[in-house]
Design a protein around this motif. Sequence first.
Motif, mmCIF file in Angstrom:
data_model
loop_
_atom_site.group_PDB
_atom_site.id
_atom_site.type_symbol
_atom_site.label_atom_id
_atom_site.label_comp_id
_atom_site.label_asym_id
_atom_site.label_seq_id
_atom_site.Cartn_x
_atom_site.Cartn_y
_atom_site.Cartn_z
ATOM 1 N N GLY A 1 0.796 -1.225 0.000
ATOM 2 C CA GLY A 1 0.000 0.000 0.000
ATOM 3 C C GLY A 1 0.825 1.271 0.000
ATOM 4 O O GLY A 1 0.335 2.336 -0.383
ATOM 5 N N TRP A 2 2.072 1.159 0.386
ATOM 6 C CA TRP A 2 2.950 2.332 0.372
ATOM 7 C C TRP A 2 3.724 2.447 -0.934
ATOM 8 O O TRP A 2 3.895 3.537 -1.477
ATOM 9 C CB TRP A 2 3.910 2.266 1.555
ATOM 10 C CG TRP A 2 5.031 3.264 1.507
ATOM 11 C CD1 TRP A 2 6.366 3.009 1.419
ATOM 12 C CD2 TRP A 2 4.920 4.705 1.544
ATOM 13 N NE1 TRP A 2 7.094 4.173 1.384
ATOM 14 C CE2 TRP A 2 6.230 5.240 1.467
ATOM 15 C CE3 TRP A 2 3.841 5.590 1.612
ATOM 16 C CZ2 TRP A 2 6.480 6.607 1.467
ATOM 17 C CZ3 TRP A 2 4.093 6.958 1.615
ATOM 18 C CH2 TRP A 2 5.402 7.442 1.545
ATOM 19 N N ILE A 3 4.200 1.336 -1.471
ATOM 20 C CA ILE A 3 5.080 1.373 -2.642
ATOM 21 C C ILE A 3 4.261 1.492 -3.919
ATOM 22 O O ILE A 3 3.598 0.539 -4.341
ATOM 23 C CB ILE A 3 5.969 0.117 -2.693
ATOM 24 C CG1 ILE A 3 6.813 0.010 -1.423
ATOM 25 C CG2 ILE A 3 6.867 0.151 -3.928
ATOM 26 C CD1 ILE A 3 7.728 1.194 -1.181
ATOM 27 N N ALA A 4 4.287 2.664 -4.526
ATOM 28 C CA ALA A 4 3.591 2.871 -5.810
ATOM 29 C C ALA A 4 4.228 4.032 -6.559
ATOM 30 O O ALA A 4 3.580 5.042 -6.847
ATOM 31 C CB ALA A 4 2.103 3.136 -5.575
ATOM 32 N N PRO A 5 5.514 3.936 -6.894
ATOM 33 C CA PRO A 5 6.152 5.025 -7.644
ATOM 34 C C PRO A 5 5.635 5.082 -9.083
ATOM 35 O O PRO A 5 5.382 4.053 -9.688
ATOM 36 C CB PRO A 5 7.641 4.648 -7.609
ATOM 37 C CG PRO A 5 7.635 3.156 -7.494
ATOM 38 C CD PRO A 5 6.429 2.805 -6.671
#
Length: 610
Positions: free
Chosen positions: A336-340
């Motif tokens: 849920g945090w990693i979305a570059p």
Amino acid sequence: MVPSLLLEVMLIFFLGIGSQWVAWRYRMPAIVVMAVTGLLIGPILGFINPEEDFGNLYHPIISVAVAIILFEGSLNLSFKELRGLGKPVFRISTFGAFIAWILGSLTAHYIAGLSWAVAFVIGGLFIVTGPTVIMPLLRQSKLKPRPAKILKWEGIIVDPIGALLAVFAFEIIAYLTANDPDGTKLLMFLAASIFAGIFGWFCGRGIGWMFETGYIPEFLKSPAVFTVVILCFTVADEIMHETGLLSVTAMGITLANMGISSVADMRHFKENISILLISAIFIMLTASLQLETILHIFSPSIIGYVILMMFLVRPLSIFVSTIGTGLTFNEKLLVGWIAPRGIVALTVSSYFATILLAAGYPDAEILTALTFGLVFFTVIAHGFSIGWLAKKLNLSVEGRPGTLIVGSNVFTVELAKSLAKVNVPIIIVDNSWERLKVAREAGVPFYHEEMLSEQTEYHLDTMPYEYLIAATDSRSYNSLVCTTFMPEYGRTNVFKVSPYDKVYGTTTEIVSKVGGRILFRKEVNLEDLIDKINNGFVLRQTTITEQYTYKQYRDEKDEETVFLYIIKPSGQIKFYSEEMRTVPSNGDIIVSLMPRNKEKAKIQARLESE
């Protein structure tokens, strides 16, 4: 400005690969280094502006490069990887993408101040992550297999979905706002999307069939694949813009699941091409930005939009879509945090900025600044935090770089035990249950399977292991294992026991010249090492200090002693090798195989002298 286009092309490739090297050397996120480099040579210092300098070729070059990158990524998407992960990947790629689209569009309207039409177009586009930014992060962070595979699958599958959602939203808006609504264009878009998927599948099956039946010779296989990828992308994209991404993704997945060995052989070559293209394209895109655009991203509306996208929209879409999928809370938190966002977002947003302005939506002027703001902040935040967060959530492979040993015998078991004592992850792989008896009885971690089999590729987690040692009694097999895994582990990290032959003094076999570095000394083969263990030789650790130098250590040892490896104060392991000249320094620990009796005698003599 750079005086010639040729010099500019050279500079782009040089700085792209140079950025990758700097990132590797200093353990920094590669995408961050590339973004900063592009900004420095482009809008800040004004050396190059690829969009102006390349003219009409700029957008086709970017599009073809993105297609090849996406195809290379999808070529790694084997359905066998989805065992136990099919449900979360499907949910994230469909339900999660839909939630992210709606929430992102609402955020773009109420926070960034975009009209509903522009907000829904850009909201669809911003669900993408993509292999251009995800793959470098996964290489850098060494995540455990489950979260790594989820992020990889999502990045590659959602890339074309995001572009198609943006096109779909634009066609819907054009239909609803038209004075005389005509659903023909909307139906054309749906038909073109279906055609793109089928055409990609057909291209994949076609080139795969030609490989299997021998219609394409080996030396033409890689060029043929790249030609068909460009054909597949161009045909679909000419029919309907952005459907080409869907087409090449379908082609890559089709080829990946046909089980063709020659495709696997080309995978590392295509990965190298992909890294080269990612480096060059990222430099080109960031260098083409205007200084006004960069300054605009620090406006309160854009910063507020980026913060909500990172801390609310993405986590909420992942947590809601993965309910009941079996993912742990820590895995949901990391995913849920990693979305570059990366190249696809930058390229497609510039296209939509143009057509939305032409369609009478003046607020579309800020799309480039908004996109770059999201790309820049997510790349920096996620690039620098993924390793730290993965360790905190216990989702990374921690500890020293491990060693994977192929071949179970008394020597490899003793070597594995000595490595385990210094907290180096180890595992012994062998296809013989009988040979593995030595490892089982010694309590050494083992894996019972053929190292070169497809089952091992999907079931054995090789992430903790940075070194590979082939130490079976078959010289040819050792060379084959090393040759197979050299692209994955690197030439300096793959070793094999010496193929030295006692009868002839040296082997004349071709296996002595291919595949892997010769471990320890050329004159000491596996039979010698096993004999030494059977004759009571032991593995001993010795620390090199100012008082007890490496020269003294070597002078004390006789010819029977075999220097095995060095443990650096940092924890790094360096194996002695015939091709590597390793010189220990103060603080290093040397592990050697030496006679037990002579070692006792030397210790006793030293104690008496003291």
